[in-house]
Enzyme design. Sequence first.
Site, PDB file in Angstrom:
ATOM      1  N   CYS A 143       3.120 -16.301 -13.260  1.00  0.00           N
ATOM      2  CA  CYS A 143       4.344 -16.814 -14.466  1.00  0.00           C
ATOM      3  C   CYS A 143       3.361 -16.827 -15.774  1.00  0.00           C
ATOM      4  O   CYS A 143       3.338 -15.544 -16.453  1.00  0.00           O
ATOM      5  CB  CYS A 143       4.667 -18.176 -14.239  1.00  0.00           C
ATOM      6  SG  CYS A 143       6.211 -18.506 -15.087  1.00  0.00           S
TER       7      CYS A 143
ATOM      8  N   HIS B 162       6.395 -18.554  -8.869  1.00  0.00           N
ATOM      9  CA  HIS B 162       5.108 -19.494  -8.501  1.00  0.00           C
ATOM     10  C   HIS B 162       4.997 -19.568  -6.807  1.00  0.00           C
ATOM     11  O   HIS B 162       5.395 -20.582  -6.270  1.00  0.00           O
ATOM     12  CB  HIS B 162       5.446 -20.873  -8.925  1.00  0.00           C
ATOM     13  CG  HIS B 162       5.542 -20.925 -10.383  1.00  0.00           C
ATOM     14  ND1 HIS B 162       4.437 -21.540 -11.035  1.00  0.00           N
ATOM     15  CD2 HIS B 162       6.318 -20.779 -11.292  1.00  0.00           C
ATOM     16  CE1 HIS B 162       4.794 -21.535 -12.492  1.00  0.00           C
ATOM     17  NE2 HIS B 162       5.844 -20.913 -12.401  1.00  0.00           N
TER      18      HIS B 162
ATOM     19  N   GLU C 148       2.478 -20.684  -5.316  1.00  0.00           N
ATOM     20  CA  GLU C 148       1.642 -21.831  -5.075  1.00  0.00           C
ATOM     21  C   GLU C 148       2.372 -22.989  -4.896  1.00  0.00           C
ATOM     22  O   GLU C 148       1.791 -24.058  -4.395  1.00  0.00           O
ATOM     23  CB  GLU C 148       0.528 -22.028  -6.170  1.00  0.00           C
ATOM     24  CG  GLU C 148       1.288 -22.512  -7.448  1.00  0.00           C
ATOM     25  CD  GLU C 148       1.963 -21.233  -8.300  1.00  0.00           C
ATOM     26  OE1 GLU C 148       1.945 -20.103  -7.987  1.00  0.00           O
ATOM     27  OE2 GLU C 148       2.422 -21.777  -9.437  1.00  0.00           O
TER      28      GLU C 148
HETATM   29  N1  GLN Z   1       7.622 -20.239 -20.441  1.00  0.00           N
HETATM   30  C1  GLN Z   1       6.019 -20.222 -19.929  1.00  0.00           C
HETATM   31  C2  GLN Z   1       5.296 -19.388 -20.851  1.00  0.00           C
HETATM   32  O1  GLN Z   1       6.046 -18.626 -21.838  1.00  0.00           O
HETATM   33  C3  GLN Z   1       5.721 -19.940 -18.568  1.00  0.00           C
HETATM   34  C4  GLN Z   1       6.296 -20.832 -17.589  1.00  0.00           C
HETATM   35  C5  GLN Z   1       5.624 -21.094 -16.330  1.00  0.00           C
HETATM   36  O2  GLN Z   1       4.538 -20.819 -16.056  1.00  0.00           O
HETATM   37  N2  GLN Z   1       6.110 -21.723 -15.550  1.00  0.00           N
HETATM   38  O3  GLN Z   1       4.271 -19.388 -20.852  1.00  0.00           O
END
Ligand code: GLN
Length: 216
Positions: free
Chosen positions: A78, A174, A176
């Site tokens: 992410c 994610h 994890e």
């Molecule tokens: N929207 C977040 C970002 O731009 C990422 C979101 C996340 O890691 N769950 O960093």
Amino acid sequence: MTVGVLAVQGDVLEHARALELSGARVRPVRRPEELDHLDGLVIPGGESTTIDRLCRLFDLHEPIRDLIADGLPVYGSCAGMIQLADEILDGHRDQQTFGGIDMTVRRNAFGRQVDSFEVDLRIEGIADPDRPFRTVFIRAPRVERAGAGVEVLARVDDAVVAVRQGHLLATSFHPEVTDDHRVHELFVRMCREARGAPAQRVTSVADPADEGSRTA
Ligand code: GLN
């Protein structure tokens, strides 16, 4: 086998647990010295603009960027995916990434109405890929351009959400936060394979003799 988890912000503990259950020893990384002699590094989910700001503040940005260039296996989920992209869209004005993967990633790409969602996906490269992997997306990025050397591992509809380029792995979702550790197992396997390779990876400037063993 020691894998670092960048621990400036984000879901560090969840990654640490998943890595331990996948057979790695885990070291939280908050200072440049803690990057020494790692077999791999995870950049967790969280807020990429915050992770970027704190890494620059704590002098972690350059050493991590250099380790990536030197061939250290790195997995970003992410926000971590965003930080591994050579190019980002909808980033903050001064946001910098470590880069490494030849891709363009758009932040928050799935729109407000689907800020968070879960979906079963096929992920190439993990054990038993025919068994669906439950993926969790939270204000997730997506890959809008993947270079020729980038392997696409998973998609949601047309959107690319998991990629690998050599020693670098990135997912929009994610893994994890679930009990399925096949993505972390894949990463630990990548670390083990890279360990057999000849490159020495040392970032600390504490011992100048180490500088000579660094590979470009
Ligand atoms: N929207 C977040 C970002 O731009 C990422 C979101 C996340 O890691 N769950 O960093």
